[in-house]
Design an enzyme around this catalytic site. Structure first.
Site, PDB file in Angstrom:
ATOM      1  N   GLU A  96       0.930  -1.121  -0.049  1.00 33.67           N
ATOM      2  CA  GLU A  96       0.082   0.030  -0.042  1.00 33.67           C
ATOM      3  C   GLU A  96       0.971   1.341   0.125  1.00 33.67           C
ATOM      4  OE1 GLU A  96      -3.449  -0.505   2.480  1.00 33.67           O
ATOM      5  OE2 GLU A  96      -4.163   1.328   1.989  1.00 33.67           O
ATOM      6  N   GLU A 135      -2.276   1.045  13.478  1.00 31.59           N
ATOM      7  CA  GLU A 135      -3.228   1.263  12.540  1.00 31.59           C
ATOM      8  C   GLU A 135      -4.520   1.030  13.510  1.00 31.59           C
ATOM      9  OE1 GLU A 135      -3.600  -1.015   9.283  1.00 31.59           O
ATOM     10  OE2 GLU A 135      -5.045   0.432   8.317  1.00 31.59           O
TER      11      GLU A 135
HETATM   12  C1  BGC Z   1      -5.309   2.940   4.846  1.00 34.84           C
HETATM   13  C2  BGC Z   1      -5.871   4.113   5.744  1.00 34.84           C
HETATM   14  C3  BGC Z   1      -6.642   4.594   5.079  1.00 34.84           C
HETATM   15  C4  BGC Z   1      -8.000   3.931   4.759  1.00 34.84           C
HETATM   16  C5  BGC Z   1      -9.061   4.612   4.158  1.00 34.84           C
HETATM   17  C6  BGC Z   1      -6.368   2.051   4.438  1.00 34.84           C
HETATM   18  O1  BGC Z   1      -6.045   0.989   3.630  1.00 34.84           O
HETATM   19  O2  BGC Z   1      -4.280   2.484   5.496  1.00 34.84           O
HETATM   20  O3  BGC Z   1      -4.980   4.509   6.531  1.00 34.84           O
HETATM   21  O4  BGC Z   1      -6.946   5.955   5.226  1.00 34.84           O
HETATM   22  O5  BGC Z   1      -7.616   2.893   4.160  1.00 34.84           O
HETATM   23  O6  BGC Z   1     -10.139   3.894   4.000  1.00 34.84           O
END
Ligand code: BGC
Length: 726
Positions: free
Chosen positions: A343, A609
């Site tokens: 990502e 997270e």
């Molecule tokens: C990310 C987040 C992001 C989110 C939004 C994720 O996959 O890691 O930090 O803001 O998606 O939906």
């Protein structure tokens, strides 16, 4: 400078192998000044006479390449000989590699290409310039594979290279721009703290800290030995694999380095990749493992550290350090969500929630100026802001409330922290289009359409539902009001007509109160609904009762939060702004799950997270997305600076030209201190408690208003000291 140079690429299909270009040239006269200008679609590394040119890692950085790519300029005067060899190696990087979990290429440039101009200014006043063109020779380098997420494969054995003329390719030159952002550099080196043999007999080195960068290692193994290392953030915490290397949360990012030795005593470091890790596993290693041969190299944008915070609670101090580490781990040319899985994208929502804390911790003015310029370029015609900048996800994710609002909140914060009026002017159109985009989607002044991420990862809905329980239309309408309120301020600063937006604001607030507040209470019974209404000033007459209800909800939940990405950054503020600072402190100091200190107690060295990245029973949250280095919840640092130590900006005198200091002491700490190296000068705030007496010590760079309880002091530059009773 590069308008006369040509983009050059490999002359054939090199597959995954990184091409290297070579140019020899003689210098026949005395050189006063030599400069090389370089850029790439892909990533480049330049060497002159066997020495690396400059120290920019992952150059030329990540921009919206279809619109613009940065050119770096290096002084090479001291590197020249009579006969010279310039070598340029190219990796695929973000531009020509596969990105995201879909493993796709996004830019219209299939093959990496490089462009350069080397300018020689002679002592006699004359000048020569050498431009990249087909006179450069190209060959396959020893880097057999290189990928941002997956790592690198390097065969370091000397090889007979087949050199052929480079191919000129017709990539645009009008996308070349001077370096705008910060330079990405190797910032720090960390040695392993221990070598572990796991229950699965894996050999693992622990660097003691989750970080972003790569490992350099030394080897003297016989030529042709194959060495391989993998990177991970955590070890299994429980179950049959307890203590073993955990990679499932990388979601397929291999984070693997393979190196074939050349028989010399060499030190190797990868060139076109980076990893998020604390641990490395030596998957293949010949010879003894000597931890001293390994060094973790911390790589990020070379932003200047400006903010500090310390208090009497060591766990809170560790939390603050974790926030700093997560910012360092994710401020690698763009603000990424995380640095380890497939990502690593510039998620707008994350940047928006963190920018205030981030702008106190480090000087990020230049860093964000570049990123916001890409945002403006990638904004859709509808005004929608893509969810990630640079946009490699496409339209379907554009336009979410709280994510798109980065368009307004980020420039506004740069204005407050740095007094940067230019950024408001530069981003004005982008802000306006975003506010218009939101307004155009409302019905009866409620924004109830579009795709929204909601209160992402909030705990008030089932674990795998992601979006939390706060109604999407409440969040969307609240952000319309908030961003528009900021936009009106911007308009006034820039001398624009704001009449229509003021009318829109009044309508939005009325609609919000009509729809979401009944009899002094929020209709939605979530912490985040209350937090947004309070923090954005949308409660009208119901402010006190909404605040009371929020306080009750938090205490009834055992002083524990349920908020996600949208509510968390404002939660403590919403409480302390409304007379409930003690409860806000309880949340900060909470050690039970879910809380910031729960993660600290679990050994976190960065911000997670998920509140439940590692659950109480030691199991992991789904490997779907479980980053241990995600700065978003680190936004709480702005409460430490802004409320605990009371350092606040004044929007009428931004850049801390006038400071408001309004610390809130709490008996559970015996002291707290914070400092920010502001544009106006050094600013610090400290308090300590002895018995019932609180002593406050401030150092202010200019005018300041100091608020201690009910007392207000207007002071000038210098040191100031006060006492009050608890
Ligand atoms: C990310 C987040 C992001 C989110 C939004 C994720 O996959 O890691 O930090 O803001 O998606 O939906």
């Amino acid at each position: 400078m590069l308008t006369q140079a040509s983009w050059i690429k490999a002359p054939g299909d090199f597959g995954d192998v990184c091409p290297v270009f070579k140019k020899t040239f003689a210098v026949k006269k005395g050189v006063r000044q030599a400069t090389i200008f370089l850029s790439a679609l892909g990533l480049y590394e330049a060497q002159l006479n066997g020495k690396r040119v400059g120290d920019f890692i992952l150059a030329p950085g990540w921009t919206a390449y279809q619109h613009r790519v940065q050119v770096q300029q290096y002084d090479i005067t001291g590197m020249l000989n009579a006969e010279n060899i310039l070598e340029l190696t190219l990796g695929r990087g973000w531009c020509c590699g596969e990105l995201t979990w879909e493993s796709k290429r996004f830019y219209p440039f299939d093959d990496p290409a490089v462009i350069c101009a080397l300018q020689l200014n002679y002592d006699d006043g004359t000048q020569d310039t050498l431009y990249s063109d087909e006179s450069f020779q190209a060959a396959r380098s020893g880097i057999l594979y290189s990928h941002i997420y997956h790592g690198e494969v390097c065969d370091s054995r000397p090889a007979k290279r087949k050199w052929e003329p480079a191919l000129v390719i017709d990539y645009p030159r009008d996308i070349l721009i001077p370096q705008q952002g910060e330079v990405v550099r190797e910032i720090e080196e960390i040695k392993p703290v221990r070598l572990i043999t796991t229950p699965m007999n894996e050999k693992v080195l622990d660097f003691g800290q989750i970080l972003t960068g790569y490992v350099k290692f030394r080897t003297t193994q016989p030529a042709g030995s194959l060495l391989e290392i993998s990177h991970a953030e955590v070890l299994w915490v429980t179950g049959p694999r307890k203590g073993c290397f955990y990679t499932a949360n990388l979601r397929g990012a291999k984070q693997r380095i393979t190196y074939i030795t050349n028989g010399q005593d060499t030190e190797y470091r990868p060139r076109f990749t980076y990893q998020g890790f604390r641990y490395i596993r030596l998957d293949k290693w010949t010879g003894d493992i000597n931890p001293d041969d390994f060094t973790a190299v911390v790589v990020h944008s070379d932003i200047r550290r400006t903010g500090t915070f310390e208090c009497s609670n060591e766990k809170v101090n560790r939390l603050f350090q974790n926030i700093i580490w997560s910012q360092r781990g994710n401020f690698l040319d763009i603000p990424t969500d995380c640095p380890q899985r497939v990502e690593r994208l510039g998620w707008t929502g994350d940047a928006q929630v963190f920018i205030r804390a981030g702008s106190y911790n480090f000087d990020v003015q230049k860093f964000f100026t570049k990123w916001l310029a890409d945002m403006a370029l990638e904004q859709l015609d509808t005004g929608a802001i893509p969810a990630v900048i640079p946009d490699v996800l496409g339209r379907f994710t554009a336009g979410s409330a709280a994510w798109g609002d980065a368009a307004v909140i980020c420039p506004w914060q740069l204005y407050l922290t740095y007094g940067d009026r230019d950024i408001l002017a530069a981003q004005y159109d982008c802000m306006k289009k975003w506010v218009d985009c939101m307004a155009s989607q409302t019905e009866d002044d409620i924004w109830d359409t579009g795709i929204h991420f909601g209160d992402w990862l909030a705990l008030d809905l089932a674990e795998d539902s992601y979006r939390g329980a706060t109604p999407l239309e409440l969040i969307a309408t609240a952000f319309l009001a908030y961003s528009n309120a900021l936009f009106i301020k911007v308009g006034k600063i820039l001398g624009r007509d704001t009449t229509d937006y003021e009318a829109l604001y009044n309508r939005t607030v009325r609609a919000f109160q009509r729809e979401f507040i009944k009899d002094g209470r929020m209709v939605a019974d979530t912490q985040t609904a209350h937090v947004l209404a309070l923090y954005f000033g949308l409660c009208g007459d119901s402010r006190q009762s909404v605040a009371r209800h929020l306080a009750e909800m938090v205490t009834a939940n055992g002083n524990r939060l349920t908020t996600g990405f949208v509510g968390t950054p404002y939660l403590l503020h919403a409480l302390s702004d409304n007379g409930y600072a003690e409860i806000a402190y309880s949340l900060l100091l909470q050690e039970q799950y879910p809380s910031w200190l729960y993660c600290v107690n679990r050994g976190a060295t960065t911000i997670w997270e998920h509140w439940n990245g590692i659950r109480e029973d030691g199991s992991f949250w789904s490997s779907d997305g479980n980053s241990f280095n995600h700065y978003a919840y680190g936004a709480v640092a702005d409460w430490m600076y802004g409320v605990v130590c009371g350092i606040r900006t004044d929007e009428d005198a931004p850049g801390f030209e006038h400071v408001v200091l309004k610390p809130v002491a709490d008996r559970r700490l015996s002291f707290a201190s914070a400092s920010i190296d502001t544009r106006a000068g050094k600013l610090s705030s400290k308090w300590s408690i002895e018995g019932d007496t609180v002593t406050y010590e401030f150092e202010v760079p200019g005018r300041a208003t100091i608020v201690i309880g009910e007392q207000i002091f207007e002071v000038e530059k210098g040191a100031h000291r006060y006492h009050s009773q608890l």
